[in-house]
Design an enzyme around this catalytic site. Structure first.
Site, PDB file in Angstrom:
ATOM      1  N   ALA A   1       0.753  -1.469  -0.033  1.00  0.00           N
ATOM      2  CA  ALA A   1       0.000  -0.772  -0.053  1.00  0.00           C
ATOM      3  C   ALA A   1       1.143   0.899   0.098  1.00  0.00           C
ATOM      4  O   ALA A   1       2.102   1.101   0.556  1.00  0.00           O
ATOM      5  CB  ALA A   1      -0.676   0.215   1.302  1.00  0.00           C
TER       6      ALA A   1
ATOM      7  N   GLY B   1       0.724  -4.990   1.053  1.00  0.00           N
ATOM      8  CA  GLY B   1      -0.352  -4.871  -0.157  1.00  0.00           C
ATOM      9  C   GLY B   1      -0.305  -6.443  -1.100  1.00  0.00           C
ATOM     10  O   GLY B   1      -1.237  -6.072  -1.769  1.00  0.00           O
TER      11      GLY B   1
ATOM     12  N   GLU C   1      -0.254  -9.764   0.003  1.00  0.00           N
ATOM     13  CA  GLU C   1      -1.677  -9.907  -0.690  1.00  0.00           C
ATOM     14  C   GLU C   1      -2.477  -9.895  -1.479  1.00  0.00           C
ATOM     15  O   GLU C   1      -3.098 -11.514  -1.610  1.00  0.00           O
ATOM     16  CB  GLU C   1      -2.459  -8.807   0.476  1.00  0.00           C
ATOM     17  CG  GLU C   1      -1.760  -9.107   2.228  1.00  0.00           C
ATOM     18  CD  GLU C   1      -2.562  -7.915   2.525  1.00  0.00           C
ATOM     19  OE1 GLU C   1      -2.115  -6.869   2.931  1.00  0.00           O
ATOM     20  OE2 GLU C   1      -2.693  -8.054   3.911  1.00  0.00           O
TER      21      GLU C   1
ATOM     22  N   GLU D   1       4.577  -5.576   6.916  1.00  0.00           N
ATOM     23  CA  GLU D   1       4.064  -3.970   8.048  1.00  0.00           C
ATOM     24  C   GLU D   1       3.801  -3.696   9.266  1.00  0.00           C
ATOM     25  O   GLU D   1       3.844  -2.500  10.263  1.00  0.00           O
ATOM     26  CB  GLU D   1       2.490  -4.597   7.943  1.00  0.00           C
ATOM     27  CG  GLU D   1       1.955  -4.172   6.475  1.00  0.00           C
ATOM     28  CD  GLU D   1       1.834  -5.858   6.362  1.00  0.00           C
ATOM     29  OE1 GLU D   1       2.838  -6.776   5.971  1.00  0.00           O
ATOM     30  OE2 GLU D   1       1.194  -5.877   5.288  1.00  0.00           O
TER      31      GLU D   1
HETATM   32  N1  COA Z   1       4.697   2.950  -0.695  1.00  0.00           N
HETATM   33  C1  COA Z   1       4.544   4.511  -0.292  1.00  0.00           C
HETATM   34  N2  COA Z   1       6.039   4.851  -1.667  1.00  0.00           N
HETATM   35  C2  COA Z   1       6.785   3.264  -1.357  1.00  0.00           C
HETATM   36  C3  COA Z   1       6.498   1.827  -1.405  1.00  0.00           C
HETATM   37  C4  COA Z   1       5.369   2.135   0.030  1.00  0.00           C
HETATM   38  N3  COA Z   1       5.136   0.858   0.077  1.00  0.00           N
HETATM   39  N4  COA Z   1       7.680   1.696  -1.636  1.00  0.00           N
HETATM   40  C5  COA Z   1       8.575   2.041  -1.945  1.00  0.00           C
HETATM   41  N5  COA Z   1       8.312   3.439  -2.230  1.00  0.00           N
HETATM   42  C6  COA Z   1       8.662   4.356  -2.765  1.00  0.00           C
HETATM   43  C7  COA Z   1       9.792   5.179  -1.630  1.00  0.00           C
HETATM   44  O1  COA Z   1       9.660   5.725  -0.871  1.00  0.00           O
HETATM   45  C8  COA Z   1      11.001   5.596  -2.897  1.00  0.00           C
HETATM   46  O2  COA Z   1      10.307   6.956  -3.501  1.00  0.00           O
HETATM   47  P1  COA Z   1      10.965   8.021  -3.668  1.00  0.00           P
HETATM   48  O3  COA Z   1      12.169   8.021  -4.940  1.00  0.00           O
HETATM   49  O4  COA Z   1      10.129   9.058  -3.912  1.00  0.00           O
HETATM   50  O5  COA Z   1      11.872   8.730  -2.003  1.00  0.00           O
HETATM   51  C9  COA Z   1      10.477   4.995  -3.881  1.00  0.00           C
HETATM   52  O6  COA Z   1      10.065   3.638  -3.591  1.00  0.00           O
HETATM   53  C10 COA Z   1      11.877   4.109  -4.286  1.00  0.00           C
HETATM   54  O7  COA Z   1      12.241   3.316  -3.169  1.00  0.00           O
HETATM   55  P2  COA Z   1      13.344   3.275  -2.301  1.00  0.00           P
HETATM   56  O8  COA Z   1      12.570   3.069  -1.140  1.00  0.00           O
HETATM   57  O9  COA Z   1      13.744   4.705  -2.382  1.00  0.00           O
HETATM   58  O10 COA Z   1      14.135   1.169  -2.572  1.00  0.00           O
HETATM   59  P3  COA Z   1      14.863   0.422  -2.171  1.00  0.00           P
HETATM   60  O11 COA Z   1      15.806  -0.222  -3.327  1.00  0.00           O
HETATM   61  O12 COA Z   1      16.018   1.673  -1.782  1.00  0.00           O
HETATM   62  O13 COA Z   1      14.015  -0.341  -1.215  1.00  0.00           O
HETATM   63  C11 COA Z   1      12.232  -1.294   0.142  1.00  0.00           C
HETATM   64  C12 COA Z   1      13.177  -1.343  -1.221  1.00  0.00           C
HETATM   65  C13 COA Z   1      11.199  -1.925  -1.035  1.00  0.00           C
HETATM   66  C14 COA Z   1      13.247  -1.972   0.668  1.00  0.00           C
HETATM   67  C15 COA Z   1      11.607   0.363   0.047  1.00  0.00           C
HETATM   68  O14 COA Z   1      11.233   0.613   0.047  1.00  0.00           O
HETATM   69  C16 COA Z   1      10.280  -0.722   1.497  1.00  0.00           C
HETATM   70  O15 COA Z   1      10.816  -0.821   2.624  1.00  0.00           O
HETATM   71  N6  COA Z   1       9.157   0.111   1.264  1.00  0.00           N
HETATM   72  C17 COA Z   1       8.243  -0.087   2.041  1.00  0.00           C
HETATM   73  C18 COA Z   1       7.880  -1.574   1.914  1.00  0.00           C
HETATM   74  C19 COA Z   1       6.322  -1.502   2.545  1.00  0.00           C
HETATM   75  O16 COA Z   1       6.988  -1.234   4.239  1.00  0.00           O
HETATM   76  N7  COA Z   1       5.184  -2.102   2.262  1.00  0.00           N
HETATM   77  C20 COA Z   1       4.236  -2.061   2.981  1.00  0.00           C
HETATM   78  C21 COA Z   1       3.486  -0.988   3.221  1.00  0.00           C
HETATM   79  S1  COA Z   1       2.180  -1.483   4.188  1.00  0.00           S
END
Ligand code: COA
Length: 259
Positions: A66, A110, A113, A133
């Protein structure tokens, strides 16, 4: 066609939905969710489409969950109501045609999911899959605590949800979270071959199979067997069943028309 979601109709009665926010790792925001609803509605009524593939744009992510920016300042009652109003997860589960998740990268929260709401899952060996999460002080809210243990058992579900640990597509295949993991360069071809194989079948039989297999989750065995038997008998009313039987007896390939 909304640009956050690409909708393609391919040969072989296949439709492909691509979540298209690669700069945000295809995170699901309200705009994407709305586009998915509309696309599912259109494709459900499109007789030319017999099977659906869902994937994410780019080579990094399927869906990274999400959109977390929508959680900031969200209030409990609005959050509950918006999730109750309609869920893309239920819409995918109840879509009357088979749905395949093509997991090409990060498949988190999500996103995991959503993949579990699909009927089948094929992952790249290098995908990263999980329910992180817990890192946000949350638990999965779109079926993760319910669908994950059904797929992988309670222990793995507890571990993935409580630790937030991400596993590879390869490991996900070993524990049953996806059926198959293939090398990234083979993913599209593998999924399209599977989708083409399914798309050549009778749509009524496919729907009967989907509903009957899903019934096994909620019905006691004797009720499920009755449900299956009713569908089986009903299919004798279709032209496709007559065609399938004739084709077998005449030693030729069946041409199913969907009638
Ligand atoms: N929601 C909103 N934005 C997200 C996102 C999410 N779930 N997952 C990634 N993004 C965005 C980042 O904020 C970033 O945006 P920006 O360039 O404007 O700052 C972009 O996507 C790239 O992500 P980034 O974190 O820079 O890539 P990374 O390779 O360093 O890390 C992840 C990848 C997947 C490990 C990391 O993005 C992450 O932990 N995301 C959240 C995952 C999560 O918790 N999902 C469950 C949500 S309930």
């Amino acid at each position: 066609m909304s640009e956050v979601l690409l909708v393609e109709k391919l040969d072989g009665h296949i439709a492909k939905l691509t979540i298209n926010r690669p700069d945000k790792l295809n995170a699901l925001n309200a705009e994407v969710r709305g586009a998915i609803f509309r696309a599912l509605d259109d494709l459900a009524g499109d007789d030319d489409v017999r099977v659906l593939v869902i994937t994410g744009a780019g080579d990094k992510a399927f869906i990274a969950g999400a959109d977390i920016s929508e959680f900031k300042d969200a209030r409990p009652v609005e959050q509950y109501r918006s999730m109750q109003r309609g869920s893309i997860y239920a819409a995918i589960q109840n879509f009357p045609k088979p749905v395949i998740a093509m997991i090409n990268g990060f498949c988190l929260g999500g996103g995991c999911e959503l993949a579990m709401s699909c009927d089948m899952r094929v992952a790249s060996t290098r995908a990263k899959i999980g329910q992180p999460e817990i890192n946000l002080g949350l638990i999965p809210g779109a079926g993760g605590t319910q669908r994950l243990p059904r797929l992988v058992g309670e222990g793995w579900a507890m571990r993935l949800i409580m630790s937030g640990e991400l596993i590879s597509g390869q490991k996900a295949a070993e524990i049953g979270l996806v059926e198959v993991a293939v090398e990234p360069e083979d993913l599209e071809a593998h999924v399209m071959e599977l989708a083409g194989n399914i798309g050549a079948r009778s749509p009524m039989a496919l729907q009967a199979a989907k509903e009957s297999i899903q019934a096994a989750r909620r019905m006691p065995l004797d009720e499920g067997l009755r449900f299956e038997r009713s569908w089986f008998a009903l299919l004798f009313s279709t032209d496709d069943m007559a065609e399938g039987v004739d084709a077998f007896l005449e030693k030729r390939k069946a041409e199913f028309t969907g009638s």
